[in-house]
Motif scaffolding. Structure first.
Motif, short mmCIF file in Angstrom:
data_model
loop_
_atom_site.label_atom_id
_atom_site.label_comp_id
_atom_site.label_asym_id
_atom_site.label_seq_id
_atom_site.Cartn_x
_atom_site.Cartn_y
_atom_site.Cartn_z
N THR A 94 0.90 -1.24 -0.07
CA THR A 94 0.05 0.07 -0.11
C THR A 94 1.01 1.22 -0.13
OG1 THR A 94 -0.18 0.11 2.46
CG2 THR A 94 -1.71 -1.36 1.36
N LEU A 95 0.34 2.36 -0.18
CA LEU A 95 0.96 3.53 -0.43
C LEU A 95 1.86 3.82 1.18
CD1 LEU A 95 1.90 6.38 -1.05
CD2 LEU A 95 -0.14 7.37 -0.47
N LEU A 96 0.95 3.51 2.29
CA LEU A 96 1.64 3.59 3.66
C LEU A 96 2.88 2.60 3.86
CD1 LEU A 96 0.88 5.70 5.81
CD2 LEU A 96 -0.78 3.66 6.67
N ASP A 97 2.57 1.24 3.37
CA ASP A 97 3.73 0.32 3.21
C ASP A 97 4.79 0.74 2.81
OD1 ASP A 97 1.95 -1.39 4.63
OD2 ASP A 97 1.51 -2.55 2.82
N THR A 98 4.72 1.40 1.50
CA THR A 98 5.82 1.94 0.78
C THR A 98 6.54 2.87 1.25
OG1 THR A 98 4.64 1.35 -1.18
CG2 THR A 98 6.66 2.91 -1.53
N VAL A 99 5.95 3.89 2.15
CA VAL A 99 6.41 4.94 2.86
C VAL A 99 7.13 4.52 3.93
CG1 VAL A 99 5.96 6.97 4.40
CG2 VAL A 99 4.87 6.46 2.01
N LEU A 100 6.49 3.39 4.70
CA LEU A 100 7.24 2.71 5.89
C LEU A 100 8.60 2.12 5.32
CD1 LEU A 100 7.43 1.88 8.90
CD2 LEU A 100 5.75 0.29 8.29
N VAL A 101 8.59 1.34 4.50
CA VAL A 101 9.74 0.71 3.89
C VAL A 101 10.84 1.49 3.49
CG1 VAL A 101 10.47 -0.84 2.00
CG2 VAL A 101 8.63 -1.63 3.03
N LEU A 102 10.61 2.52 2.92
CA LEU A 102 11.61 3.44 2.43
C LEU A 102 12.26 4.32 3.70
CD1 LEU A 102 10.04 5.39 -0.66
CD2 LEU A 102 12.02 3.63 -0.67
N TYR A 103 11.23 4.66 4.57
CA TYR A 103 11.77 5.18 6.03
C TYR A 103 12.77 4.15 6.56
CZ TYR A 103 11.84 6.57 10.59
OH TYR A 103 12.15 7.17 12.08
N LEU A 104 12.18 2.96 6.63
CA LEU A 104 12.92 2.06 7.44
C LEU A 104 14.46 1.78 6.83
CD1 LEU A 104 10.29 -0.97 8.33
CD2 LEU A 104 11.37 1.10 9.91
N ARG A 105 14.48 1.46 5.34
CA ARG A 105 15.54 1.40 4.67
C ARG A 105 16.61 2.48 4.68
NH1 ARG A 105 18.13 2.38 -0.53
NH2 ARG A 105 19.35 0.38 -1.06
N GLY A 119 11.00 2.80 16.90
CA GLY A 119 9.80 2.55 17.94
C GLY A 119 8.64 3.04 16.87
N ARG A 120 7.61 2.58 17.82
CA ARG A 120 6.15 2.81 17.35
C ARG A 120 6.10 4.40 17.17
NH1 ARG A 120 1.19 0.43 16.56
NH2 ARG A 120 1.92 -1.29 17.68
N GLU A 121 6.34 5.25 17.97
CA GLU A 121 6.23 6.50 18.01
C GLU A 121 6.79 7.33 16.68
OE1 GLU A 121 7.04 10.06 21.01
OE2 GLU A 121 5.85 8.43 21.81
N GLU A 122 8.30 6.99 16.54
CA GLU A 122 9.01 7.36 15.38
C GLU A 122 8.42 7.13 14.04
OE1 GLU A 122 13.36 6.33 16.07
OE2 GLU A 122 12.24 5.16 17.44
N ILE A 123 7.70 5.64 14.00
CA ILE A 123 7.16 5.16 12.74
C ILE A 123 5.74 6.06 12.47
CG2 ILE A 123 5.79 3.37 11.81
CD1 ILE A 123 7.91 1.43 13.07
N GLU A 124 5.14 6.40 13.55
CA GLU A 124 3.59 6.99 13.57
C GLU A 124 4.14 8.19 13.02
OE1 GLU A 124 1.85 6.34 17.25
OE2 GLU A 124 1.13 4.45 16.57
N ASP A 125 4.92 8.92 13.74
CA ASP A 125 5.38 10.42 13.19
C ASP A 125 5.75 10.57 11.77
OD1 ASP A 125 5.05 11.23 15.65
OD2 ASP A 125 7.02 11.57 15.97
N ARG A 144 -4.80 2.05 10.09
CA ARG A 144 -3.95 1.78 9.01
C ARG A 144 -2.47 1.73 9.28
NH1 ARG A 144 -5.36 5.96 4.54
NH2 ARG A 144 -3.76 4.74 3.28
N ILE A 145 -2.23 2.50 10.22
CA ILE A 145 -0.59 2.39 10.76
C ILE A 145 -0.55 1.04 11.21
CG2 ILE A 145 1.23 3.30 12.44
CD1 ILE A 145 -0.09 5.89 11.77
N ARG A 146 -1.48 0.43 12.25
CA ARG A 146 -1.18 -0.71 12.72
C ARG A 146 -1.40 -1.73 11.78
NH1 ARG A 146 -4.61 -4.32 13.40
NH2 ARG A 146 -6.40 -3.07 12.86
N ARG A 147 -2.03 -1.83 10.75
CA ARG A 147 -2.05 -2.80 9.70
C ARG A 147 -0.86 -2.77 8.90
NH1 ARG A 147 -7.49 -1.08 8.99
NH2 ARG A 147 -6.86 0.12 7.15
N SER A 148 -0.17 -1.78 8.74
CA SER A 148 1.22 -1.70 7.95
C SER A 148 2.33 -2.24 8.90
CB SER A 148 1.38 -0.22 7.64
OG SER A 148 2.48 0.06 6.78
N LEU A 149 2.04 -1.95 10.16
CA LEU A 149 3.27 -2.46 11.33
C LEU A 149 2.99 -3.93 11.04
CD1 LEU A 149 3.19 -0.07 13.94
CD2 LEU A 149 4.94 -0.54 12.47
N VAL A 150 1.86 -4.65 10.90
CA VAL A 150 1.65 -5.85 11.25
C VAL A 150 2.11 -6.62 9.88
CG1 VAL A 150 -0.26 -7.74 11.09
CG2 VAL A 150 -0.47 -5.95 12.92
#
Length: 195
Positions: A94-105, A119-125, A144-150
């Motif tokens: 999803t768009l949110l997954d993509t943003v999360l993967v790029l951030y983590l990378r 941490g969750r707080e950093e990811i949520e921000d 939506r954030i929780r589903r992306s984390l799962v």
């Protein structure tokens, strides 16, 4: 799956040619998402001991072994051959997954340590900025954030840490996406954000 007896036992009806360790590392690579030296010591040893054979058997299945000894990570991807069947299934993001993967990378590549935690707080921000225009419902945003984390946890991109709501970022993210792919996706995200 990492605990096994590596001695060759001849079974009467077993036509296989490989030792148990090599068989198990092939199975783990095929089942995915990856083999990690830190988590799969016996499988990693079997992979290092029989790397040419493992590469050959995977190539027979139109797969390429990606092995990074420095990170202690190995996984398979489809061989880059024209007309070769695609064996590894792709997981749509999803768009949110993509943003999360790029951030983590990005966190992984800019860190100095061998292990990187988030941490969750950093990811949520990071993710909230991509949700503002989508919905103002705070509960829906959190879902939506929780589903992306799962999804990231179930795909072993995020690895549970000892502390609740903290994860280790899998070193496989250094290898899965190339710089060109990241640049193209980042450009698309920036374009979408400006629109």
């Amino acid at each position: 799956m990492d605990e096994f007896d590596d001695e060759v036992v001849e079974l009467p009806d077993d036509p296989g040619e490989l030792d148990p360790g090599t068989r198990r590392v092939l199975l783990k690579l095929l089942n995915g998402p990856y083999v990690r030296a830190q988590d799969h010591a016996k499988l990693w040893a079997a992979l290092e001991r029989n790397e040419p054979l493992v590469r050959s058997r995977l190539a027979d299945l139109y797969l390429e072994l990606v092995l990074d000894r420095d990170s202690g990570v190995a996984f398979v991807r489809n061989l880059a051959l024209e007309d070769a069947p695609k064996v590894v299934r792709r997981q749509p993001l999803t768009l949110l997954d993509t943003v999360l993967v790029l951030y983590l990378r990005r966190l992984l590549l800019t860190s100095q340590g061998s292990r990187v935690f988030v941490g969750r707080e950093e990811i949520e921000d990071q993710l909230r900025g991509f949700l503002r225009g989508d919905t103002t419902d705070k509960k829906q945003q959190e879902d939506r954030i929780r589903r992306s984390l799962v999804r990231m946890t179930s795909n072993s991109i995020l690895l549970k840490a000892e502390v609740e709501d903290r994860w280790e970022i899998s070193p496989v993210l250094r290898l899965v996406f190339g710089a060109d792919e990241v640049a193209a996706v980042t450009a698309d995200l920036e374009r979408m954000a400006s629109e």
